[in-house]
Scaffold this active site. Structure first.
Site, short mmCIF file in Angstrom:
data_model
loop_
_atom_site.label_atom_id
_atom_site.label_comp_id
_atom_site.label_asym_id
_atom_site.label_seq_id
_atom_site.Cartn_x
_atom_site.Cartn_y
_atom_site.Cartn_z
N ALA A 1 1.78 8.20 -10.24
CA ALA A 1 1.27 9.07 -9.17
C ALA A 1 0.44 8.24 -8.20
O ALA A 1 -0.72 7.95 -8.45
CB ALA A 1 0.41 10.19 -9.77
N THR B 1 -0.68 4.81 2.26
CA THR B 1 0.12 3.76 2.90
C THR B 1 0.40 4.14 4.37
O THR B 1 0.26 5.31 4.76
CB THR B 1 1.47 3.60 2.19
OG1 THR B 1 2.19 4.83 2.34
CG2 THR B 1 1.31 3.28 0.71
N ARG C 1 -10.69 7.19 5.44
CA ARG C 1 -9.66 6.43 6.15
C ARG C 1 -10.25 5.69 7.34
O ARG C 1 -9.77 4.62 7.71
CB ARG C 1 -8.52 7.35 6.57
CG ARG C 1 -7.68 7.75 5.37
CD ARG C 1 -6.60 8.73 5.70
NE ARG C 1 -5.83 9.00 4.49
CZ ARG C 1 -5.07 10.05 4.31
NH1 ARG C 1 -4.97 10.96 5.26
NH2 ARG C 1 -4.39 10.21 3.19
N GLY D 1 0.74 -25.47 11.50
CA GLY D 1 0.80 -25.87 10.09
C GLY D 1 -0.53 -25.70 9.38
O GLY D 1 -0.57 -25.35 8.20
N PRO E 1 -0.04 5.28 -12.87
CA PRO E 1 1.21 4.50 -12.82
C PRO E 1 2.35 5.26 -12.13
O PRO E 1 3.14 4.67 -11.42
CB PRO E 1 1.52 4.24 -14.30
CG PRO E 1 0.19 4.31 -14.98
CD PRO E 1 -0.64 5.30 -14.22
N GLU F 1 -5.77 3.72 0.14
CA GLU F 1 -6.23 4.92 0.87
C GLU F 1 -5.10 5.57 1.66
O GLU F 1 -5.34 6.16 2.72
CB GLU F 1 -7.41 4.59 1.79
CG GLU F 1 -8.77 4.79 1.15
CD GLU F 1 -8.95 6.16 0.53
OE1 GLU F 1 -8.78 6.23 -0.71
OE2 GLU F 1 -9.24 7.14 1.23
N THR G 1 -5.36 7.09 -8.50
CA THR G 1 -3.97 6.62 -8.67
C THR G 1 -3.60 6.45 -10.14
O THR G 1 -4.43 6.04 -10.96
CB THR G 1 -3.80 5.28 -7.93
OG1 THR G 1 -4.20 5.47 -6.57
CG2 THR G 1 -2.36 4.81 -7.96
#
Ligand SMILES: Cc1cc2nc3c(=O)[nH]c(=O)nc-3n(C[C@H](O)[C@H](O)[C@H](O)COP(=O)(O)OP(=O)(O)OC[C@H]3O[C@@H](n4cnc5c(N)ncnc54)[C@H](O)[C@@H]3O)c2cc1C
Length: 558
Positions: free
Chosen positions: A131, A369, A245, A344, A129, A367, A127
């Site tokens: 791509a 989205t 995956r 809670g 910035p 891996e 990955t």
């Protein structure tokens, strides 16, 4: 090859190790301090200690040569412990994948043996910035360095973003554009011009180190180009998607179950309105049972895919995408429901479900989205639909109908209804040319995933009934419980495919008033509606199994 016995022992060692070194208070403390327990990660990868990475290294490189099924089992177990630590270990799996599939024999021997023997930590640097989902847009370059007309090395320049183990790895697989196209290179830490940023301040998996990398004219010798041929990088990345995956799918499964397995005992002790929450149907049938059902549908698909990969059926990228999509969405939803199940208390840090929810969120992002998974699934199966002139899912339905003949109680008839309806929805989309709408294309991806998982869970329930489940297969549920889970999920899938199918086909303008009746009847909607009968009693039965009330229930019946 790993035997079922060895796998069982490895999983037990992993659990024992976690109990000792990563108890809940340590995990919560590291999470609050946003700290990666590097010493523990190294210990897990040390061949003289836990040596977990040995599992996926081929035997001729000093590992155990585990397959996809083994890796799924280990990934699920690791995610149940902590998804951040699991990610740190996964990064070495991922980082070495381009080597496993694309390297020359010498490169394989060199790097995989070092991972096996020295516990080398790897990172996977794809990955950038700009791509992410679209890796083809990568900007990092690898320029040839020539001597006497021969390539002697490369100078790599660019930036990588969100790299797991980015600040702690010993070696990195880096995807860069060489003159011949995208290619993988191995870069070792400390190489001149190669730096990492400070760790990211993340929403979850705070025990995992994630950092940006910068490469400024980083020189690597020519033998660091994996496979020795430029331009193979994207193909090599594609080759492992089915497998990787599946690992992330197992993360979603493990984290989701880890949350549910906290909510279940909690609800037996929490008394409200005079009785434990576990006895309130409105609680169990909303917050527990549907999530368990979807997690187990995803498991059935994961196991089926892992077996097929191990049987040599190829990389099964689309099946990996379906497994990842279903398991991570189910894991995320299960963790969210578990916060609700704790009320809670679930909203406070002290109870682990809050941390698990933040952690599991990443599995629908990294891996690939969920939206990219929907697109991958839909595009691939669309081709099947076209090539078979619309018969692909009718044929799949017929296989599941055949299963119903021998096993009438596993919901196979209803799963078949979902597959027939899917074929009709896709055909309407073809006639109306509706996949030109990206939203329709992606929604089809979701419907395909549900219908295929319904088939997989019926098959798994039938195998359990015949006592033919894989030796390594998960045994949490017996055959009657799996059958009930399969019936519940098949009903959900059939209704979803038919009703959402109508929604998107009509919504995209694919139905005229004259058409609408014949389309609805082709979907067999009345049969799908009738098939919902018995849903509540099946959910009651699953709740009884989860709360160990089955014995009580049968005593009452007797
Ligand atoms: C904690 C963490 C660890 C990571 N570890 C690694 C690692 O070790 N190595 C590595 O290489 N990467 C790693 N990643 C990167 C991760 O794989 C990417 O973040 C992911 O692939 C998405 O890319 P992106 O962030 O650029 O989002 P984008 O691609 O910009 O996507 C943003 C949104 O748009 C959607 N979208 C994108 N394209 C389309 C489209 N064509 N149509 C419709 N919707 C679309 C996406 O689904 C998403 O919802 C990590 C990320 C994180 C957060």
């Amino acid at each position: 090859m790993i035997t079922a016995k060895t796998l069982k022992l490895s999983l037990k060692s992993l659990r024992d190790f976690a109990k000792k070194r990563l108890p809940e208070e340590t995990l919560l403390d590291l999470d609050a301090r946003d700290e990666c327990p590097l010493e523990i990660v190294r210990h897990m990868c040390d061949p003289d200690q836990l040596g977990i990475q040995l599992l996926f290294i081929p035997e001729d490189c000093g590992g155990f040569g585990g397959g996809a099924f083994d890796v799924y089992c280990v990934c699920e177990e690791m995610a149940r412990i902590d998804l951040g630590v699991a990610t740190a270990v996964l990064a070495t799996f991922l980082g070495s994948d381009p080597i496993t599939v694309g390297a020359t024999p010498e490169q394989k021997k060199h790097w995989l043996s070092r991972i096996a023997q020295a516990g080398l930590l790897f990172a996977y640097g794809a990955t950038e910035p700009e791509a992410g989902s679209d890796l083809g847009a990568l900007k990092t370059t690898a320029d040839r360095v020539m001597e006497d007309g021969k390539i002697v090395g490369y100078k790599i320049t660019g930036n990588k973003q969100w790299i797991s183990n980015g600040g702690v790895a010993d070696a990195y697989s880096i995807l860069a554009n060489a003159p011949g196209g995208p290619s993988w290179f191995v870069v070792e830490k400390g190489t001149k011009g190669f730096n990492h940023d400070k760790p990211e301040d993340k929403h979850g998996i705070r025990l995992s180190n994630t950092a940006a990398l910068s490469l400024d004219n980083v020189y690597v010798p020519a033998d660091r180009l994996l496979g020795g041929v430029e331009g193979q990088g994207l193909t090599q990345a594609q080759l492992v998607f089915g497998y990787t995956r599946l690992m992330v799918a197992a993360f979603g499964l493990g984290a989701g179950w880890s949350a549910v397995d906290r909510a279940i005992p909690y609800s037996t002790k929490r008394i409200q309105a005079g009785a434990p929450l576990s006895e309130k149907q409105g609680y169990t049938h909303k917050l527990i049972v549907p999530h368990v059902t979807r997690l187990e549908a995803a498991r059935a698909y994961i196991e089926q895919t892992a077996q097929r990969i191990d049987a040599g059926e190829g990389s099964l990228n689309t099946e990996g995408a379906i497994a990842k999509y279903m398991a991570t969405e189910a894991g995320n939803a299960a963790a969210e429901a578990s916060i609700q199940a704790f009320g809670g208390y679930g909203y406070t840090r002290e109870y682990m479900v809050e941390k698990i929810k933040r952690d599991v969120r990443i599995t629908t992002i990294y891996e690939g989205t969920s939206e990219i998974m929907e697109m991958t699934i839909s595009r691939d199966r669309w081709q099947f639909h076209l090539k078979t002139r619309g018969q692909h899912y009718h044929d799949e339905a017929k296989k599941v109908e055949a299963l119903h003949v021998a096993h009438s109680n596993v919901g196979a008839d209803v799963a078949a209804l979902s597959l027939h309806a899917l074929a009709e929805v896709m055909e309407r989309a073809r006639i109306g040319r509706l996949t030109r709408y990206q939203h329709v294309l992606l929604r089809l991806g979701e419907l395909i995933a549900y219908a295929e998982c319904a088939g997989a869970l019926c098959r798994r329930a039938a195998l359990a009934a015949d006592n033919k489940l894989d030796e390594k297969s998960n045994r949490r549920f017996d055959a009657p419980a799996l059958a009930a889970l399969a019936r519940v999920f098949a009903r959900e899938a059939a209704l979803k495919v038919a009703e959402e199918g109508v929604r998107w086909i009509a919504g995209a303008g694919g139905l005229s008033a004259a058409d609408s009746e014949s389309f609805e009847s082709s979907l067999r909607l009345p049969a799908i509606h009738r098939a919902q009968a018995g849903l509540l009693s099946d959910m009651d039965y699953i709740a009884d199994v989860l709360y160990n009330r089955a014995a009580k229930r049968s005593q009452v019946a007797a």
